[in-house]
Design a protein around this motif. Structure first.
Motif, PDB file in Angstrom:
ATOM      1  N   THR A 225     -10.143 -10.682 -34.397  1.00 62.96           N
ATOM      2  CA  THR A 225     -10.862 -10.981 -35.638  1.00 62.96           C
ATOM      3  C   THR A 225     -11.560  -9.746 -36.185  1.00 62.96           C
ATOM      4  OG1 THR A 225     -11.200 -13.295 -34.998  1.00 62.96           O
ATOM      5  CG2 THR A 225     -12.674 -12.391 -36.673  1.00 62.96           C
ATOM      6  N   PHE A 226     -12.225  -9.007 -35.316  1.00 66.02           N
ATOM      7  CA  PHE A 226     -12.917  -7.803 -35.787  1.00 66.02           C
ATOM      8  C   PHE A 226     -11.931  -6.773 -36.313  1.00 66.02           C
ATOM      9  CE2 PHE A 226     -16.684  -9.327 -33.521  1.00 66.02           C
ATOM     10  CZ  PHE A 226     -17.669  -8.973 -34.437  1.00 66.02           C
ATOM     11  N   LEU A 227     -10.784  -6.638 -35.649  1.00 67.22           N
ATOM     12  CA  LEU A 227      -9.776  -5.714 -36.153  1.00 67.22           C
ATOM     13  C   LEU A 227      -9.176  -6.217 -37.459  1.00 67.22           C
ATOM     14  CD1 LEU A 227      -7.930  -4.791 -32.836  1.00 67.22           C
ATOM     15  CD2 LEU A 227      -9.441  -3.328 -34.162  1.00 67.22           C
ATOM     16  N   GLY A 228      -9.022  -7.534 -37.573  1.00 69.89           N
ATOM     17  CA  GLY A 228      -8.417  -8.099 -38.765  1.00 69.89           C
ATOM     18  C   GLY A 228      -9.301  -8.040 -39.995  1.00 69.89           C
ATOM     19  N   LEU A 229     -10.608  -7.803 -39.805  1.00 66.71           N
ATOM     20  CA  LEU A 229     -11.504  -7.717 -40.963  1.00 66.71           C
ATOM     21  C   LEU A 229     -11.074  -6.621 -41.927  1.00 66.71           C
ATOM     22  CD1 LEU A 229     -15.040  -8.237 -39.369  1.00 66.71           C
ATOM     23  CD2 LEU A 229     -13.816  -9.786 -40.909  1.00 66.71           C
ATOM     24  N   MET A 230     -10.470  -5.551 -41.395  1.00 63.26           N
ATOM     25  CA  MET A 230     -10.009  -4.462 -42.270  1.00 63.26           C
ATOM     26  C   MET A 230      -8.959  -4.963 -43.249  1.00 63.26           C
ATOM     27  SD  MET A 230      -9.683  -1.219 -39.665  1.00 63.26           S
ATOM     28  CE  MET A 230      -8.614  -2.115 -38.523  1.00 63.26           C
ATOM     29  N   PHE A 231      -8.120  -5.895 -42.786  1.00 64.93           N
ATOM     30  CA  PHE A 231      -7.036  -6.388 -43.622  1.00 64.93           C
ATOM     31  C   PHE A 231      -7.499  -7.539 -44.507  1.00 64.93           C
ATOM     32  CE2 PHE A 231      -5.367  -4.599 -39.726  1.00 64.93           C
ATOM     33  CZ  PHE A 231      -4.486  -3.643 -40.212  1.00 64.93           C
ATOM     34  N   LEU A 238     -13.872  -0.031 -43.159  1.00 64.55           N
ATOM     35  CA  LEU A 238     -14.523  -0.921 -42.190  1.00 64.55           C
ATOM     36  C   LEU A 238     -14.167  -0.574 -40.748  1.00 64.55           C
ATOM     37  CD1 LEU A 238     -14.192  -4.408 -43.907  1.00 64.55           C
ATOM     38  CD2 LEU A 238     -16.270  -3.100 -43.553  1.00 64.55           C
ATOM     39  N   ALA A 239     -13.139   0.261 -40.551  1.00 67.91           N
ATOM     40  CA  ALA A 239     -12.755   0.659 -39.192  1.00 67.91           C
ATOM     41  C   ALA A 239     -13.900   1.358 -38.469  1.00 67.91           C
ATOM     42  CB  ALA A 239     -11.536   1.577 -39.242  1.00 67.91           C
ATOM     43  N   VAL A 240     -14.787   1.989 -39.236  1.00 65.24           N
ATOM     44  CA  VAL A 240     -15.940   2.674 -38.631  1.00 65.24           C
ATOM     45  C   VAL A 240     -16.824   1.675 -37.896  1.00 65.24           C
ATOM     46  CG1 VAL A 240     -17.977   4.073 -39.113  1.00 65.24           C
ATOM     47  CG2 VAL A 240     -15.874   4.424 -40.439  1.00 65.24           C
ATOM     48  N   THR A 242     -15.707  -1.956 -37.343  1.00 60.69           N
ATOM     49  CA  THR A 242     -14.946  -2.952 -36.599  1.00 60.69           C
ATOM     50  C   THR A 242     -14.323  -2.408 -35.313  1.00 60.69           C
ATOM     51  OG1 THR A 242     -12.975  -2.484 -37.939  1.00 60.69           O
ATOM     52  CG2 THR A 242     -14.424  -4.262 -38.678  1.00 60.69           C
ATOM     53  N   VAL A 243     -13.834  -1.162 -35.349  1.00 60.96           N
ATOM     54  CA  VAL A 243     -13.191  -0.595 -34.159  1.00 60.96           C
ATOM     55  C   VAL A 243     -14.187  -0.418 -33.007  1.00 60.96           C
ATOM     56  CG1 VAL A 243     -12.019   1.423 -33.204  1.00 60.96           C
ATOM     57  CG2 VAL A 243     -11.275   0.466 -35.387  1.00 60.96           C
ATOM     58  N   PRO A 244     -15.387   0.159 -33.234  1.00 56.79           N
ATOM     59  CA  PRO A 244     -16.351   0.245 -32.123  1.00 56.79           C
ATOM     60  C   PRO A 244     -16.769  -1.123 -31.578  1.00 56.79           C
ATOM     61  CG  PRO A 244     -16.962   1.762 -33.868  1.00 56.79           C
ATOM     62  CD  PRO A 244     -15.865   0.907 -34.408  1.00 56.79           C
ATOM     63  N   VAL A 245     -16.960  -2.105 -32.474  1.00 56.44           N
ATOM     64  CA  VAL A 245     -17.354  -3.437 -32.012  1.00 56.44           C
ATOM     65  C   VAL A 245     -16.214  -4.065 -31.206  1.00 56.44           C
ATOM     66  CG1 VAL A 245     -17.987  -5.770 -32.723  1.00 56.44           C
ATOM     67  CG2 VAL A 245     -18.964  -3.805 -33.911  1.00 56.44           C
ATOM     68  N   ALA A 246     -14.976  -3.951 -31.708  1.00 56.95           N
ATOM     69  CA  ALA A 246     -13.824  -4.486 -30.983  1.00 56.95           C
ATOM     70  C   ALA A 246     -13.646  -3.777 -29.643  1.00 56.95           C
ATOM     71  CB  ALA A 246     -12.562  -4.349 -31.835  1.00 56.95           C
ATOM     72  N   THR A 247     -13.918  -2.470 -29.626  1.00 58.79           N
ATOM     73  CA  THR A 247     -13.830  -1.708 -28.376  1.00 58.79           C
ATOM     74  C   THR A 247     -14.837  -2.218 -27.352  1.00 58.79           C
ATOM     75  OG1 THR A 247     -13.118   0.269 -29.581  1.00 58.79           O
ATOM     76  CG2 THR A 247     -13.966   0.593 -27.353  1.00 58.79           C
ATOM     77  N   ALA A 248     -16.058  -2.496 -27.822  1.00 55.16           N
ATOM     78  CA  ALA A 248     -17.094  -3.007 -26.917  1.00 55.16           C
ATOM     79  C   ALA A 248     -16.678  -4.351 -26.330  1.00 55.16           C
ATOM     80  CB  ALA A 248     -18.420  -3.137 -27.666  1.00 55.16           C
ATOM     81  N   PHE A 249     -16.167  -5.257 -27.182  1.00 55.14           N
ATOM     82  CA  PHE A 249     -15.694  -6.552 -26.691  1.00 55.14           C
ATOM     83  C   PHE A 249     -14.527  -6.372 -25.726  1.00 55.14           C
ATOM     84  CE2 PHE A 249     -17.800  -8.658 -30.416  1.00 55.14           C
ATOM     85  CZ  PHE A 249     -18.515  -9.580 -29.684  1.00 55.14           C
ATOM     86  N   TYR A 250     -13.635  -5.460 -26.067  1.00 56.34           N
ATOM     87  CA  TYR A 250     -12.450  -5.201 -25.241  1.00 56.34           C
ATOM     88  C   TYR A 250     -12.864  -4.751 -23.839  1.00 56.34           C
ATOM     89  CZ  TYR A 250      -7.999  -3.112 -23.794  1.00 56.34           C
ATOM     90  OH  TYR A 250      -6.864  -2.781 -23.110  1.00 56.34           O
ATOM     91  N   LEU A 251     -13.755  -3.774 -23.762  1.00 54.83           N
ATOM     92  CA  LEU A 251     -14.200  -3.256 -22.470  1.00 54.83           C
ATOM     93  C   LEU A 251     -14.967  -4.312 -21.679  1.00 54.83           C
ATOM     94  CD1 LEU A 251     -15.313   0.339 -23.534  1.00 54.83           C
ATOM     95  CD2 LEU A 251     -13.210  -0.326 -22.360  1.00 54.83           C
ATOM     96  N   PHE A 252     -15.786  -5.098 -22.379  1.00 52.28           N
ATOM     97  CA  PHE A 252     -16.540  -6.166 -21.717  1.00 52.28           C
ATOM     98  C   PHE A 252     -15.594  -7.191 -21.096  1.00 52.28           C
ATOM     99  CE2 PHE A 252     -18.524 -10.409 -21.966  1.00 52.28           C
ATOM    100  CZ  PHE A 252     -19.595 -10.210 -21.108  1.00 52.28           C
ATOM    101  N   GLU A 253     -14.567  -7.572 -21.845  1.00 53.78           N
ATOM    102  CA  GLU A 253     -13.608  -8.556 -21.345  1.00 53.78           C
ATOM    103  C   GLU A 253     -12.825  -8.015 -20.153  1.00 53.78           C
ATOM    104  OE1 GLU A 253     -12.741 -11.736 -22.434  1.00 53.78           O
ATOM    105  OE2 GLU A 253     -14.521 -11.748 -23.715  1.00 53.78           O
ATOM    106  N   VAL A 254     -12.330  -6.773 -20.268  1.00 53.76           N
ATOM    107  CA  VAL A 254     -11.481  -6.201 -19.223  1.00 53.76           C
ATOM    108  C   VAL A 254     -12.267  -5.929 -17.949  1.00 53.76           C
ATOM    109  CG1 VAL A 254     -10.056  -4.224 -18.599  1.00 53.76           C
ATOM    110  CG2 VAL A 254      -9.846  -5.220 -20.872  1.00 53.76           C
ATOM    111  N   VAL A 255     -13.459  -5.373 -18.103  1.00 60.05           N
ATOM    112  CA  VAL A 255     -14.223  -4.943 -16.931  1.00 60.05           C
ATOM    113  C   VAL A 255     -14.955  -6.106 -16.264  1.00 60.05           C
ATOM    114  CG1 VAL A 255     -16.106  -3.457 -16.138  1.00 60.05           C
ATOM    115  CG2 VAL A 255     -14.493  -2.615 -17.855  1.00 60.05           C
ATOM    116  N   ILE A 256     -15.492  -7.038 -17.052  1.00 52.90           N
ATOM    117  CA  ILE A 256     -16.372  -8.073 -16.500  1.00 52.90           C
ATOM    118  C   ILE A 256     -15.726  -9.456 -16.508  1.00 52.90           C
ATOM    119  CG2 ILE A 256     -18.604  -9.236 -16.758  1.00 52.90           C
ATOM    120  CD1 ILE A 256     -19.720  -6.638 -17.870  1.00 52.90           C
ATOM    121  N   VAL A 257     -15.337  -9.939 -17.681  1.00 46.54           N
ATOM    122  CA  VAL A 257     -14.882 -11.321 -17.818  1.00 46.54           C
ATOM    123  C   VAL A 257     -13.625 -11.586 -16.983  1.00 46.54           C
ATOM    124  CG1 VAL A 257     -14.027 -13.058 -19.442  1.00 46.54           C
ATOM    125  CG2 VAL A 257     -15.926 -11.560 -20.088  1.00 46.54           C
TER     126      VAL A 257
END
Length: 281
Positions: A225-231, A238-240, A242-257
């Motif tokens: 969803t955050f990546l899709g906001l650009m489209f 908006l990549a400035v 959305t990309v950092p926010v999506a990256t934070a969610f991505y790392l949180f999911e991979v490392v912890i969840v």
């Protein structure tokens, strides 16, 4: 360089064909199941879908990971990692959840389940050209987890349900086991309490399946969803944000969840099987 690589990887996730339609992006399309190889036996649908492919990949990688980490004679970093995983499965999952008399029988199952769910969850965050969509004839890349499909998590929960009651009957006999479902209470209240107790047994199916399904589905939808906001808003600027926010969610999911969900599923499986072997009532 690592931050640049992660940012480029996340940008690559926005490549599915719907993302190129200006002002339109639907992240839920990533989770639709289509018959890639139709296999129908009467009313039974055994078709190969995206979820099946991811499960097959996860199975192969789980076997490969187990053989790689657990085999060898000389102690090295690889075997050390394998021993740490084995210790977590034995000490934190099997010994904490299963009775001593059942560890030898059920430790291989809960240990395999721990490793399998972790592998399936991890590959769900690796961009692969398995979306089922193409862009100019080239398969598009996306992230998808088989455990974000309710049918997959329900099947895993159903196995735990069957194993629990099978072991309960095997160790206690059918009469004693099902009698343990009847709590100590005034007889006048039993007609209310017993149905609730039986319903509680089946509610485990829902709790086990929905917990894993909802966590994995929510994580993927947030990233997409955050990546899709650009489209959706038709603005690359908006990549400035959305990309950092999506990256934070991505790392949180991979490392912890990913690790937490694998551990919880294996631990609950051990606890439920133990509840069948040694009923509380």
């Amino acid at each position: 360089m690592r931050r640049v690589f992660v940012a480029l990887t996340l940008l690559a996730l926005a490549l599915p064909a719907p993302a190129f339609a200006r002002g339109h992006f639907d992240p839920t399309t990533e989770f639709e199941q289509h018959d890639w190889i139709p296999i129908h036996l009467g009313p039974l649908n055994l078709s190969i879908t995206k979820a099946v492919v991811y499960l097959l990949i996860g199975t192969a990688l789980t076997i490969l990971l187990g053989l790689t980490l657990m085999r060898g004679r000389t102690l090295n970093r690889r075997l050390t990692v394998g021993e740490q995983i084995y210790e977590i499965a034995q000490v934190q999952v099997a010994e904490q959840g299963l009775p001593t008399k059942a560890i030898g029988r059920w430790f291989p199952y809960v240990a395999t389940l721990l490793l399998f769910i972790w592998v399936v969850n991890v590959i769900g965050f690796i961009p692969l050209p398995l979306t089922g969509e193409t862009w100019h004839g080239v398969p598009t890349w996306g992230i998808y987890a088989a455990t974000s499909s309710l049918s997959v998590t329900l099947a895993l929960a159903l196995l735990k349900f069957i194993f629990t009651h099978y072991e309960g009957i095997r160790w206690n006999g059918p009469v004693r086991y099902f009698k343990s479902w009847i709590p100590e209470a005034p007889k006048a209240l039993l007609f209310l309490i017993v149905p609730l107790e039986i319903l509680g047994q089946f509610m485990r199916l829902i709790s086990l399946s929905v917990r894993l399904f909802a966590n994995m589905l929510a994580g993927h939808i947030l990233i997409l969803t955050f990546l899709g906001l650009m489209f959706i808003l038709e603005s690359v600027v908006l990549a400035v944000i959305t990309v950092p926010v999506a990256t934070a969610f991505y790392l949180f999911e991979v490392v912890i969840v990913v690790s937490i969900q694998a551990f919880i599923c294996a631990a609950l499986s051990a606890i439920y099987i133990a509840s069948g072997i040694e009923p509380l009532h």
